[in-house]
Design an enzyme around this catalytic site. Structure first.
Site, mmCIF file in Angstrom:
data_model
loop_
_atom_site.group_PDB
_atom_site.id
_atom_site.type_symbol
_atom_site.label_atom_id
_atom_site.label_comp_id
_atom_site.label_asym_id
_atom_site.label_seq_id
_atom_site.Cartn_x
_atom_site.Cartn_y
_atom_site.Cartn_z
ATOM 1 C CG ASN A 159 -0.168 -0.098 2.328
ATOM 2 O OD1 ASN A 159 0.498 0.814 2.943
ATOM 3 N ND2 ASN A 159 -0.302 -1.397 3.338
ATOM 4 C CE LYS A 219 9.459 -13.113 -13.279
ATOM 5 N NZ LYS A 219 10.159 -12.535 -14.332
ATOM 6 N N PRO A 238 -3.537 -11.428 10.536
ATOM 7 C CG PRO A 238 -1.823 -12.003 11.939
ATOM 8 C CD PRO A 238 -2.362 -12.233 10.432
ATOM 9 C CG ASP A 239 -7.039 -6.245 13.487
ATOM 10 O OD1 ASP A 239 -6.244 -5.576 14.189
ATOM 11 O OD2 ASP A 239 -7.932 -5.705 13.441
ATOM 12 C CB ILE A 240 -1.090 -6.800 14.722
ATOM 13 C CG1 ILE A 240 -0.493 -7.624 13.698
ATOM 14 C CG2 ILE A 240 0.058 -6.828 15.921
ATOM 15 C CD1 ILE A 240 0.626 -6.921 12.940
ATOM 16 C CG ASP A 248 -7.477 -5.077 5.851
ATOM 17 O OD1 ASP A 248 -6.909 -5.138 7.180
ATOM 18 O OD2 ASP A 248 -7.597 -4.139 5.050
ATOM 19 C CG PHE A 290 -2.586 5.680 13.590
ATOM 20 C CD1 PHE A 290 -1.633 5.439 14.524
ATOM 21 C CD2 PHE A 290 -2.377 7.122 12.976
ATOM 22 C CE1 PHE A 290 -0.852 6.370 15.178
ATOM 23 C CE2 PHE A 290 -1.470 7.928 13.552
ATOM 24 C CZ PHE A 290 -0.600 7.498 14.658
ATOM 25 C CE LYS A 304 -10.772 0.936 10.916
ATOM 26 N NZ LYS A 304 -10.112 1.545 9.830
ATOM 27 C CE LYS A 363 -8.999 -2.449 13.635
ATOM 28 N NZ LYS A 363 -7.944 -3.239 12.649
HETATM 29 N N1 CTP Z 1 -4.066 -3.016 12.106
HETATM 30 C C1 CTP Z 1 -3.015 -4.209 12.584
HETATM 31 N N2 CTP Z 1 -3.264 -5.302 11.757
HETATM 32 C C2 CTP Z 1 -3.981 -5.462 10.957
HETATM 33 C C3 CTP Z 1 -4.806 -4.472 10.290
HETATM 34 C C4 CTP Z 1 -4.660 -3.180 10.951
HETATM 35 O O1 CTP Z 1 -2.597 -3.943 13.648
HETATM 36 N N3 CTP Z 1 -3.777 -6.547 10.338
HETATM 37 C C5 CTP Z 1 -4.111 -1.594 12.840
HETATM 38 C C6 CTP Z 1 -3.322 -0.583 12.051
HETATM 39 O O2 CTP Z 1 -2.049 -0.509 12.534
HETATM 40 C C7 CTP Z 1 -4.122 0.438 12.621
HETATM 41 C C8 CTP Z 1 -5.657 -0.067 12.949
HETATM 42 O O3 CTP Z 1 -5.305 -1.529 13.202
HETATM 43 O O4 CTP Z 1 -3.613 1.267 13.896
HETATM 44 C C9 CTP Z 1 -6.461 0.346 11.915
HETATM 45 O O5 CTP Z 1 -6.120 0.063 10.605
HETATM 46 P P1 CTP Z 1 -7.010 0.327 9.129
HETATM 47 O O6 CTP Z 1 -6.314 -0.157 8.162
HETATM 48 O O7 CTP Z 1 -7.600 1.724 9.377
HETATM 49 O O8 CTP Z 1 -8.382 -0.828 9.653
HETATM 50 P P2 CTP Z 1 -8.459 -2.040 9.296
HETATM 51 O O9 CTP Z 1 -8.482 -2.997 10.305
HETATM 52 O O10 CTP Z 1 -7.699 -2.633 8.215
HETATM 53 O O11 CTP Z 1 -10.080 -1.957 9.054
HETATM 54 P P3 CTP Z 1 -10.726 -1.617 7.623
HETATM 55 O O12 CTP Z 1 -9.771 -1.991 6.462
HETATM 56 O O13 CTP Z 1 -12.087 -2.441 7.624
HETATM 57 O O14 CTP Z 1 -11.009 -0.212 7.675
#
Ligand code: CTP
Length: 398
Positions: free
Chosen positions: A208, A286, A304-306, A276, A324, A338, A342
């Protein structure tokens, strides 16, 4: 004031070197220990004997001085102090630092050190204003080098303007401010930053637009307040700040492992733009065109959502968890939801729609959402957002 602090003082070759003798005296009077390093050019202006006599320490001059190496290697010397001070910093030494040259003792120490570096430039006004010097100055500031001066005034060469080395008393003040115990002294803060790269095959990845600028600024601001910072960073455009523990990672899964390994911490700030999803069927080799127009199909699996994971920890949860929320629409509503989802304490919400220029840009306009409600901060530089947020974190942990 500076009792027990150790300063490695590098004296460059300029007429201002004579002021460094006063600087040594004043630093010692404030309680600091000064280890002097004199460059070849510096020795044309002040004698090694007067420097070492005033410091009451051995003076170091030559990279290949075997006696010194036997006593203390240059790597060790570069790290034995709390702060490295370069006074005077000449245009030449500045150019060496900016390009990473290490061809004498001073430049090698400056490249090898893991301690903060404070420099007091001194040179002729035209040399200071030259675009090359200004380029080097900007580069060094980006690298996290701290500066005091130069001052404006009449110069030894008879010209007038910026370029004079700051007065020793001002340099001592700056050193005291840099070494002062900050409110986050003894606190450990984890900061995630940058994008993640999710491989498709060994040469391709999904990423990204995050530059890592906000996370880097935040890590620097927290370290400036005395925190011990574990900086878990994906492949960012901006270099990591000095004075933090850098833990480089590529993927979200690596970031998760690195954050878990960095616990326990007093606070954790999740500024990374974590992908995500990762490619579940990433190839070890390759992926080739097959020549018949059959296109590869990528399968995705959720990362994983850390932030959520750390927020929901039963054991070892940091006292303050900050996330953030990068949103492109309904910023406040989405970010508030959010925060709930979270389980973090604070959310720093920002609008990253392309027209804001925030993603990859130098400025940020954020809303801080806490238990107490939401506060919108005016648009300001990412550095200013970082300083303000670091101060709030310090207050919350006090
Ligand atoms: N984050 C994380 N691990 C992930 C995704 C997000 O730790 N796999 C943390 C980011 O560092 C940030 C927060 O979660 O502090 C929100 O990230 P954001 O990209 O805005 O949210 P998403 O969880 O990806 O939600 P969405 O894509 O539905 O907006």
């Amino acid at each position: 004031m500076l009792a027990g602090k150790r300063v490695l003082l590098i004296i460059g070759g300029g007429i201002a070197a004579f002021k460094s003798l006063t600087l040594i005296r004043e630093l010692r009077a404030a309680g600091a220990r000064v280890t002097p390093v004199l460059t070849g050019a510096g020795a044309q202006f002040v004698t090694p004997l007067s420097v070492s006599a005033l410091a009451a320490e051995k003076i170091y001059q030559d990279l290949f001085d075997l006696t010194d190496e036997a006593e203390m290697g240059h790597i060790e010397l570069s790290r034995a102090a709390d702060l490295v001070v370069v006074a005077p910093l000449t245009a030449d030494l500045m150019a060496k630092m900016a390009t990473g040259l290490a061809n004498d003792l001073a430049s090698t120490l400056l490249l090898a050190t893991d301690k903060p570096v404070l420099a007091a430039p001194a040179m002729n006004v035209r040399m200071w204003q030259h675009p090359a010097t200004q380029r080097n100055f900007a580069t060094l500031k980006d690298d996290g080098i701290l500066f005091v001066g130069p001052d404006e005034g009449e110069m030894a060469c008879g010209e007038f303007g910026p370029g004079r080395m700051s007065e020793p008393a001002d340099i001592v003040d700056k050193i005291t401010a840099v070494l002062a115990n900050g409110p986050l002294e003894g606190r450990h803060v984890i900061v995630t930053s940058g994008p993640t790269h999710e491989p498709i095959d060994p040469v391709r990845y999904i990423a990204n637009r995050s530059s890592g600028a906000q996370g880097t600024a935040l890590a620097r601001a927290l370290a400036a307040l005395g925190a011990e910072v574990s900086f878990v960073t994906g492949p960012a455009d901006v270099p990591p700040p000095a004075g933090v523990r850098v833990i480089p990672v590529e993927t979200a899964l690596e970031m998760q492992t690195a954050v878990q390994a960095a616990l326990p911490a007093d606070a954790a700030v999740f500024a990374a733009a974590v992908a995500d999803w990762h490619v579940a069927n990433a190839s070890d080799q390759k992926i080739k065109k097959d020549g018949r127009g059959v296109l590869p199909v990528l399968e995705f699996a959720e990362n994983p959502d850390i932030l959520a994971e750390i927020s929901h920890l039963k054991r070892n949860r940091p006292a303050l968890v900050v996330g953030f929320a990068a949103e492109t629409d309904n910023v406040l509503k989405n970010a508030t939801a959010k925060r709930q989802r979270k389980g973090c304490d604070w959310i720093v919400a920002n609008d990253v729609s392309p027209e804001t220029g925030i993603m990859g840009g130098a400025e940020n306009a954020v809303t801080l959402i806490t238990d107490a409600g939401s506060e919108s901060w005016p648009r300001m530089s990412k550095d200013a957002v970082a300083t303000r947020l670091a101060q709030r974190i310090a207050e919350a942990l006090a």
